[in-house]
Design a protein around this motif. Sequence first.
Motif, PDB file in Angstrom:
ATOM      1  N   GLY A 331       1.404  40.709  59.553  1.00  0.00           N
ATOM      2  CA  GLY A 331       0.785  41.484  58.626  1.00  0.00           C
ATOM      3  C   GLY A 331       0.022  40.317  57.878  1.00  0.00           C
ATOM      4  N   TYR A 332       0.465  39.077  57.806  1.00  0.00           N
ATOM      5  CA  TYR A 332      -0.193  38.003  56.873  1.00  0.00           C
ATOM      6  C   TYR A 332      -0.725  36.977  57.692  1.00  0.00           C
ATOM      7  CZ  TYR A 332       2.179  40.304  53.087  1.00  0.00           C
ATOM      8  OH  TYR A 332       2.562  41.191  51.919  1.00  0.00           O
ATOM      9  N   HIS A 333      -1.442  35.992  57.120  1.00  0.00           N
ATOM     10  CA  HIS A 333      -1.940  34.617  57.740  1.00  0.00           C
ATOM     11  C   HIS A 333      -1.919  33.864  56.950  1.00  0.00           C
ATOM     12  CE1 HIS A 333      -6.100  34.833  56.099  1.00  0.00           C
ATOM     13  NE2 HIS A 333      -5.973  36.135  56.096  1.00  0.00           N
ATOM     14  N   GLY A 334      -1.895  32.625  57.491  1.00  0.00           N
ATOM     15  CA  GLY A 334      -1.903  31.319  56.691  1.00  0.00           C
ATOM     16  C   GLY A 334      -0.761  30.246  57.045  1.00  0.00           C
ATOM     17  N   ASN A 335      -0.538  29.076  56.454  1.00  0.00           N
ATOM     18  CA  ASN A 335       0.343  28.279  57.157  1.00  0.00           C
ATOM     19  C   ASN A 335       1.738  28.525  56.308  1.00  0.00           C
ATOM     20  OD1 ASN A 335      -0.313  26.943  54.518  1.00  0.00           O
ATOM     21  ND2 ASN A 335      -1.015  25.065  55.413  1.00  0.00           N
ATOM     22  N   ARG A 345      -2.491  38.358  53.104  1.00  0.00           N
ATOM     23  CA  ARG A 345      -2.556  39.726  53.875  1.00  0.00           C
ATOM     24  C   ARG A 345      -3.570  40.035  54.955  1.00  0.00           C
ATOM     25  NH1 ARG A 345       0.546  44.127  53.473  1.00  0.00           N
ATOM     26  NH2 ARG A 345       1.471  43.726  51.536  1.00  0.00           N
ATOM     27  N   ALA A 346      -3.352  40.258  55.982  1.00  0.00           N
ATOM     28  CA  ALA A 346      -4.180  40.309  57.161  1.00  0.00           C
ATOM     29  C   ALA A 346      -4.650  41.732  57.190  1.00  0.00           C
ATOM     30  CB  ALA A 346      -3.587  39.959  58.390  1.00  0.00           C
ATOM     31  N   PHE A 347      -5.807  41.840  57.974  1.00  0.00           N
ATOM     32  CA  PHE A 347      -6.285  43.274  58.070  1.00  0.00           C
ATOM     33  C   PHE A 347      -5.234  44.191  58.574  1.00  0.00           C
ATOM     34  CE2 PHE A 347     -10.059  40.377  59.135  1.00  0.00           C
ATOM     35  CZ  PHE A 347     -10.654  40.827  57.755  1.00  0.00           C
ATOM     36  N   PRO A 348      -5.826  45.410  58.314  1.00  0.00           N
ATOM     37  CA  PRO A 348      -4.923  46.525  58.816  1.00  0.00           C
ATOM     38  C   PRO A 348      -4.715  46.717  60.335  1.00  0.00           C
ATOM     39  CG  PRO A 348      -6.206  47.211  57.061  1.00  0.00           C
ATOM     40  CD  PRO A 348      -6.688  45.983  57.407  1.00  0.00           C
ATOM     41  N   LEU A 349      -3.906  47.465  60.825  1.00  0.00           N
ATOM     42  CA  LEU A 349      -4.000  47.446  62.296  1.00  0.00           C
ATOM     43  C   LEU A 349      -5.115  48.075  62.767  1.00  0.00           C
ATOM     44  CD1 LEU A 349      -2.174  46.986  64.752  1.00  0.00           C
ATOM     45  CD2 LEU A 349      -1.243  49.335  64.561  1.00  0.00           C
ATOM     46  N   ILE A 352      -7.520  45.442  62.996  1.00  0.00           N
ATOM     47  CA  ILE A 352      -7.366  44.231  63.850  1.00  0.00           C
ATOM     48  C   ILE A 352      -7.678  44.781  65.415  1.00  0.00           C
ATOM     49  CG2 ILE A 352      -5.315  42.928  65.149  1.00  0.00           C
ATOM     50  CD1 ILE A 352      -4.020  43.179  62.720  1.00  0.00           C
ATOM     51  N   ILE A 353      -7.537  46.153  65.508  1.00  0.00           N
ATOM     52  CA  ILE A 353      -7.853  46.707  66.895  1.00  0.00           C
ATOM     53  C   ILE A 353      -9.532  46.745  66.915  1.00  0.00           C
ATOM     54  CG2 ILE A 353      -7.917  48.783  68.531  1.00  0.00           C
ATOM     55  CD1 ILE A 353      -5.296  49.355  67.129  1.00  0.00           C
ATOM     56  N   VAL A 354     -10.129  47.019  66.072  1.00  0.00           N
ATOM     57  CA  VAL A 354     -11.565  47.441  65.988  1.00  0.00           C
ATOM     58  C   VAL A 354     -11.999  45.774  66.171  1.00  0.00           C
ATOM     59  CG1 VAL A 354     -13.637  47.651  64.381  1.00  0.00           C
ATOM     60  CG2 VAL A 354     -11.717  49.082  64.508  1.00  0.00           C
ATOM     61  N   LEU A 355     -11.496  44.643  65.376  1.00  0.00           N
ATOM     62  CA  LEU A 355     -12.066  43.406  65.510  1.00  0.00           C
ATOM     63  C   LEU A 355     -11.914  42.668  66.960  1.00  0.00           C
ATOM     64  CD1 LEU A 355     -13.276  40.943  63.956  1.00  0.00           C
ATOM     65  CD2 LEU A 355     -11.037  40.424  63.352  1.00  0.00           C
TER      66      LEU A 355
END
Length: 773
Positions: A331-335, A345-349, A352-355
């Motif tokens: 649910g998070y992104h980065g190094n 914090r990444a996009f909600p689920l 993510i599905i839509v993307l």
Amino acid sequence: MAFFLSSLTNKLPMIISMILLLLMSLFDCELAVATTGSGCDRRCGDIDIPYPFGTSEGCYLANDTYREENFLLTCTNDSMLSWDKVIRNDSILISQINVSAGHVKTLFPNIAENCYNESGQTLETTAGSFVVSTTENKFTVLGCDTYGQMSHIQNNMTFYSACTSYCASETNVKDGKCDGLGCCQVPISQNTQRVDNSVLSYYNHTKVFNFNPCGYAFIADTSVYKFSTKHLKKMPTMEERPIVLEWAISNKTCREAEKDTQTFACIGQNTVCLDVENGVGYRCICSDGYNGNPYLDGCKDTNECNDPKLNECVKICKDRNGGYECSCPWGYHGNGRKSGTGCSRAFPLVAIIVLSTAIGITSLFMVLIWVYHLVNKRNLKKLREKFFQKNGGFMLRNQLSSSQGSSSSETVQIFTAVELEEATDRYSKANILGEGGFGTVYKGVLPNKKVVAVKVSKNMQRGQVEQFMSGEKKGQVEEFINEVIILSQVNHRHIVKLLGCCLETEVPLLVYEYISNGTLHDHIHSKNDKTSSHLMSWENRFRIASETANAISYLHSSASIPIIHRDIKSTNILLDEKYVAKVSDFGASRLVSIDTMELSTMVQGTLGYLDPEYLQTSQLTDKSDVYSFGVILAELLTGRSVLRFDCEDQKDKNLATYFLSALKNNRLAEILEDNILKEESFDRIKEVANVTKMCLRVRGEDRPSMKEVAMELEGLRLSGKHPWMKDDNEETECLIDVTLETSNSYEFGDKRTIEMGYHSTQKQIGYPTSMGR
């Protein structure tokens, strides 16, 4: 104080010798690796005592050759750590030991002092010599009237370094700045075996005694010592100016020491041996990502995740052998690092599905576009091959091959559609040279840097194209190819040269030589153009008229097959950089047999220049070009447009009728261009006007041929007169008024038309043959 200095000075030679034995003499004998029992004290007050140093037997590294006191220290009252017995009964105080760097920070009275007292006596003392770190220390001089000198020995040779500090008052000096005002510093060279400090004053401090009674010279750790103006009145304490000493194990290199595993001091697989840079010997350090004592129990992996000072992770830390790894939770992104992008914090689920779905659809769409482009490219290639075949490409290629060595094979070139697209920058609007009823002309630059003009003809009507491509008029293709070859052989200095063609398009593209200086029409009617004003002198007008007449005469009588231009006008006469005339735009031209007197065709031409007899009968002859040339002569003489719709009198709207009416009423002088009468005699101008009148006769059979016109103009240029020129007093035949009706179904010439030239900028029209007389 004086007693202390005297005692210290007497002991300097011995101090120097003992420090050299301690720090720079490297061991030749075997090292006895000590065992460390649980009773070893590893702290003295606030100071750590790491191995190979120790305060009791078995707790330090000892050897059989030199004294054990090399790594033996003394802890007094559990608070003062020193090297005891090293310098006889004196002690060197220690404030810090760094095993990995091989440094020992000491408090030692290594200061040279020069003071002025009331009796005027000078007191001097010179500090002892020792081995110091050349990277951590600097030689420092304090005072406003002070010269400090440092002598050091390398390889039994003595070298000197010095600096001088000045200041006139306390206001010149700033805390923390050691730049020569009150304080100066110089670095210390590597491999220095002995250092002696000395200091003196130029004026015995008498000029600055009130705030700087003494001068000082000493060596100090630059990370600790910071210059202060108070030091000009009172020398800094030993705590304020510590010295960093360097030490090493043995007098061997790592390569030599590793041969004897019994005495080699570096323990463990993750330990690295380094040869010292300042002096001789070696030291041991831990590899990156490992810590511990490389002399005692070896180096172990460092768990950076448990140490906030070493751990840069913001979320998840995983220890690795010799390092660590940061990551972000689901649910998070980065190094995952503080010094990097961290964890966001990444996009909600659902997002993510839509993307992901959008990315998939986009990818599929891109693949379809790529496939479509690939198929379209292949179809385009096939279509170009089909056009090439239908337009007689193979026929032209065979004829060129069979006539190798002839002029046609040397001049006619078959271009590809891609070559011409690249040459014209994909037919960019910026490269348009002219537009007319028969097409658009583009400027192009070939790969060999040759500049050309590319004529893109307007497409024929759909039915005509289908009929042409279906093969119902196969003879037309053969005729077209023959005409291309014939026209390419037209070689006259006043006719635009056909260089080649492209047969990969629906209607063939023709390539001509590029003429750079615009059209005759531009130079006649651009009144504000300075170049035009110079060009349009009488002599230039007369020369251009003669050159044009010669070119048309060549087409009518000297070409291998006579050619009727059918659209002679000032916009189709180009001028090169030397203002030499070039006849162009053969978009409506016809090749005719020598024995053919008349040719019935679709009426084509430009209003104002169009032969009225041809307009009525649709019978095209070479005299139609003579009439159009007569209009150009009238245009050169009067500077007037061929059609003017602002005239009240209907006859004055057309230049031909206007000119003939003026001649009939003896008003020639009134209609001439302003500057012509200033440059030429009226009699000679009248002779040219008579030539114009004869070209504008309504009946074609009454007009002279272009050859006769050319000869007459050339004769006039040489002040001669042609026999057929006579001033008859017959009343000039009236022009036939023809009502022109606009139609949206105009055709643009016979499909066999060979388009030679460009810059057709006036509206072209076509009349059906049914409008004939």
